[in-house]
Design a protein around this motif. Structure first.
Motif, short mmCIF file in Angstrom:
data_model
loop_
_atom_site.label_atom_id
_atom_site.label_comp_id
_atom_site.label_asym_id
_atom_site.label_seq_id
_atom_site.Cartn_x
_atom_site.Cartn_y
_atom_site.Cartn_z
N ARG A 218 24.57 27.16 56.27
CA ARG A 218 25.62 27.50 55.31
C ARG A 218 25.88 26.35 54.35
O ARG A 218 26.08 26.56 53.14
CB ARG A 218 26.90 27.85 56.06
CG ARG A 218 26.80 29.14 56.88
CD ARG A 218 27.98 29.28 57.83
NE ARG A 218 27.95 28.25 58.88
CZ ARG A 218 28.91 28.10 59.79
NH1 ARG A 218 29.98 28.90 59.77
NH2 ARG A 218 28.81 27.16 60.71
N VAL A 219 25.87 25.12 54.86
CA VAL A 219 26.07 23.96 54.00
C VAL A 219 24.90 23.81 53.03
O VAL A 219 25.09 23.52 51.84
CB VAL A 219 26.24 22.69 54.87
CG1 VAL A 219 26.29 21.45 53.98
CG2 VAL A 219 27.48 22.79 55.72
N ALA A 220 23.69 24.02 53.53
CA ALA A 220 22.51 23.90 52.67
C ALA A 220 22.57 24.89 51.51
O ALA A 220 22.30 24.54 50.35
CB ALA A 220 21.24 24.10 53.49
N ARG A 221 22.94 26.12 51.78
CA ARG A 221 22.99 27.13 50.72
C ARG A 221 24.14 26.86 49.75
O ARG A 221 24.03 27.14 48.55
CB ARG A 221 23.09 28.52 51.33
CG ARG A 221 21.85 28.91 52.14
CD ARG A 221 21.81 30.38 52.47
NE ARG A 221 20.61 30.70 53.25
CZ ARG A 221 19.42 30.92 52.71
NH1 ARG A 221 19.26 30.87 51.39
NH2 ARG A 221 18.38 31.21 53.47
N ALA A 222 25.25 26.34 50.24
CA ALA A 222 26.36 26.01 49.35
C ALA A 222 25.96 24.90 48.39
O ALA A 222 26.31 24.93 47.19
CB ALA A 222 27.59 25.60 50.17
N ILE A 223 25.23 23.90 48.87
CA ILE A 223 24.74 22.82 48.00
C ILE A 223 23.76 23.38 46.97
O ILE A 223 23.81 23.03 45.79
CB ILE A 223 24.09 21.72 48.85
CG1 ILE A 223 25.14 21.02 49.73
CG2 ILE A 223 23.39 20.70 47.96
CD1 ILE A 223 24.57 19.99 50.68
N TYR A 224 22.87 24.26 47.39
CA TYR A 224 21.87 24.83 46.50
C TYR A 224 22.54 25.66 45.39
O TYR A 224 22.09 25.66 44.24
CB TYR A 224 20.91 25.69 47.30
CG TYR A 224 19.85 26.38 46.47
CD1 TYR A 224 18.74 25.67 46.00
CD2 TYR A 224 19.95 27.72 46.15
CE1 TYR A 224 17.77 26.29 45.24
CE2 TYR A 224 18.98 28.35 45.39
CZ TYR A 224 17.90 27.64 44.94
OH TYR A 224 16.94 28.25 44.18
N GLU A 225 23.60 26.38 45.73
CA GLU A 225 24.29 27.25 44.77
C GLU A 225 25.27 26.49 43.89
O GLU A 225 25.82 27.08 42.94
CB GLU A 225 25.02 28.36 45.52
CG GLU A 225 24.08 29.31 46.28
CD GLU A 225 24.82 30.21 47.26
OE1 GLU A 225 26.07 30.08 47.35
OE2 GLU A 225 24.17 31.04 47.92
N SER A 226 25.53 25.23 44.16
CA SER A 226 26.51 24.47 43.39
C SER A 226 26.04 24.26 41.95
O SER A 226 24.90 23.87 41.70
CB SER A 226 26.75 23.11 44.05
OG SER A 226 27.60 22.31 43.26
N GLU A 227 26.93 24.55 40.99
CA GLU A 227 26.62 24.30 39.59
C GLU A 227 26.83 22.83 39.24
O GLU A 227 26.27 22.35 38.26
CB GLU A 227 27.52 25.17 38.70
CG GLU A 227 27.28 26.67 38.88
CD GLU A 227 28.19 27.50 38.01
OE1 GLU A 227 29.03 26.89 37.30
OE2 GLU A 227 28.09 28.73 38.03
N ILE A 228 27.63 22.13 40.04
CA ILE A 228 27.85 20.71 39.84
C ILE A 228 26.78 19.95 40.62
O ILE A 228 26.48 20.28 41.76
CB ILE A 228 29.26 20.31 40.33
CG1 ILE A 228 30.33 21.13 39.60
CG2 ILE A 228 29.50 18.82 40.12
CD1 ILE A 228 31.72 20.89 40.14
N PRO A 229 26.17 18.92 40.04
CA PRO A 229 25.18 18.13 40.79
C PRO A 229 25.78 17.56 42.08
O PRO A 229 26.93 17.13 42.10
CB PRO A 229 24.80 17.01 39.81
CG PRO A 229 25.14 17.55 38.46
CD PRO A 229 26.33 18.44 38.65
#
Length: 410
Positions: A218-229
Motif C-alpha cells: 500500500r505504501v509503495a503504490r501511494a508513493i507511485y501515485e503521488s503527484e509530488i516528488p
C-alpha cells in the motif's frame, strides 16, 4: 464370538478425541514441501505437505492466512505450525495450520522478494516514471514519526543547508500494523492539499521487522501515485526497502534525504558571489566600450558643428540626384532602342510595303477577298493601291487553270 457394533461417525469421533488428547499432535511443527496449493473464495487455503516418502493434507483458515507475510507457492519449503486431528465427516486426518514460515529463509525476506518482483513487473520501478526534485523547494512535507530521531536529523540538516524552506511535519507511526495505513494517508493528504513541493518520508535504522512498514504494498503504490516528488529515506546505507525502489529519489539515511532535497546555502552564497563578480566585470566592460563609442562620436565633425552635418547631407543628396538622373537617362535610352527595333519589325510586316511594290488588295464591303468563291460577275469591288483606292466591276471569273480574267475600271 460377538463384537460390539459402532456407527462410522462414532469411530470418527473416537479417533478425533484420541488425536485431540495427544499432546504430541497439538502445537506441532512440520517441515515439508507445498503441493496442490489452492485458495478458495472463502479465504481458506488448502494444500498438501509432502516429503520424499509421504504426504499430509493441511488447511489454513482465513483468519490465520491473513497474517501471512508472503505468498505461499507450490514447491516452496516451509515450516507449518498447528495441530493434527481427524475431520469427522470423511474420517481423514489433516493438519490445521495456524502459522507458516519459509524453511531456511525468513518469511519477511521471501515476502520482500515476491513483492519486489511483482511491482517491478508492473513497472512501478521504471525510470520514466521518476519525477525531478525541485532545485529550490519552498515547502517540504516530512512524513515520519514526530518522536523519532529521524525528524531531528532532518530539521537540523534543513536549517543548516537551506533555512528559507518551510517544513511541514505529518506525524505518523513508522512501525507496527497501523504504520502502513498512516503513511499512505499522509502521502495522499499531502497530495490532495498540495502541502509541499517535495515529500520526504522515512525513519531511522532497525531490523527488517522494524522497517517493514516501508515494504508494504500500500505504501509503495501511494508513493507511485503521488503527484509530488517523493524522497525515500529509510534506515541506514545497507537498508533497502520497496519504498526506495518506487520513490523518485532514494536516500541512504534521513539526513542524506534532507541533503538531497535542500541546496547548500554555502554553495549558493559562493555561486551568487561568483555571479556578482561576473556581472560587475561585464558592466565594467560595457561601460568601457560605451565610453570609447562616446569619445569616437564626440570627435566627429558633425557633432562639433551642426552645419557640417547639413553640408554632408547636401553632398549626399547631390550625388544621389546625379545617380538618379543618369539611371533615368540610361533607362530611357534603352527603351528608345527597344521601340525603334519593334517599329522596324512592325514596318517590315506592314501591308503597305507590299502595295508599294505594285500589288493591290481587293475588298468587298470592307472585307478582304481571299477566294473567288466570294466574287460574282457584275459585282463591284474596291481596289486598295499604295497611293489610293479605286472601284472596279467583275466582268469575268476564271479558275486557276484558265487564262486570267480582266478587271475593268469603273
Amino acid at each position: 464370538m460377538e463384537y460390539p457394533v459402532y456407527e462410522v461417525s462414532q469411530i470418527n469421533a473416537y479417533l478425533k478425541d484420541k488425536f485431540d488428547s495427544d499432546p504430541f499432535l497439538n502445537g506441532i511443527c512440520i517441515r515439508g514441501e507445498l503441493s496442490n496449493y489452492k485458495v478458495y473464495p472463502s479465504g481458506h487455503h488448502y494444500f498438501t505437505l509432502k516429503d520424499s516418502e509421504g504426504a499430509l493434507r493441511a488447511v489454513l483458515f482465513r483468519n490465520s492466512a491473513m497474517r501471512l507475510r508472503f505468498q505461499p507457492q507450490n514447491g516452496m519449503k516451509v515450516l507449518a505450525v498447528g495441530r493434527i486431528t481427524v475431520y469427522p465427516r470423511d474420517g481423514g486426518y489433516q493438519l490445521y495450520c495456524e502459522s507458516m514460515m519459509v524453511d531456511g529463509v525468513g518469511d519477511l525476506h521471501v515476502a520482500y522478494e515476491q513483492l519486489k518482483e511483482r511491482l517491478q513487473a508492473e513497472g512501478l520501478f521504471a525510470l520514466e516514471h521518476k519525477k525531478t526534485l525541485p532545485p529550490y523547494p519552498h515547502r517540504i512535507a516530512v512524513i515520519t514519526s514526530g518522536a523519532g530521531a529521524a525528524i531531528h536529523d532532518i530539521l537540523r540538516v534543513l536549517r543548516k543547508r537551506y533555512p528559507l524552506s518551510k517544513v511541514l511535519l505529518l506525524p505518523v507511526r513508522v512501525q507496527g500494523e497501523e504504520a502502513p495505513r498512516e503513511i499512505v494517508g499522509a502521502i495522499r493528504y499531502a497530495n490532495r492539499w498540495q502541502l509541499g513541493d517535495v515529500i520526504l518520508t522515512g525513519r531511522g535504522g532497525g531490523s527488517m521487522e522494524d522497517l517493514w512498514a516501508f515494504n508494504d504494498e500500500r505504501v509503495a503504490r501511494a508513493i507511485y501515485e503521488s503527484e509530488i516528488p517523493v524522497v525515500s529515506a529509510v534506515g541506514h546505507e545497507p537498508d533497502v526497502t520497496i519504498a526506495d525502489f518506487v520513490a523518485d529519489v532514494r536516500a541512504a539515511t534521513p539526513s542524506n534525504g534532507a541533503e538531497l532535497i535542500a541546496p547548500d546555502q554555502t554553495e549558493l552564497r559562493q555561486r551568487l558571489a561568483s555571479y556578482e563578480k561576473r556581472l560587475c566585470a561585464a558592466m565594467e566592460r560595457r561601460l568601457k566600450l560605451s565610453r570609447q563609442q562616446l569619445d569616437a562620436l564626440s570627435s566627429r565633425r558633425v557633432l562639433q558643428s551642426p552645419m557640417h552635418y547639413i553640408e554632408d547631407r547636401r553632398l549626399m543628396l547631390d550625388r544621389a540626384q546625379e545617380r538618379m538622373i543618369l539611371a533615368a537617362q540610361h533607362h530611357l535610352e534603352r527603351k528608345r532602342r527597344n521601340f525603334s527595333a519593334l517599329a522596324a519589325a512592325l514596318d517590315a510586316m506592314s501591308p503597305l510595303k507590299v502595295l508599294a511594290r505594285g500589288y493591290s488588295v481587293v475588298k468587298q464591303q470592307g472585307c478582304v477577298v481571299k477566294s473567288m468563291e466570294q466574287l460574282s460577275v457584275g459585282q463591284q469591288v474596291q481596289l486598295c493601291l499604295s497611293d489610293g483606292n479605286a472601284l472596279a466591276r467583275i466582268e469575268e471569273l476564271e479558275k486557276e487553270d484558265m487564262p486570267h480574267g480582266t478587271v475593268q475600271d469603273l
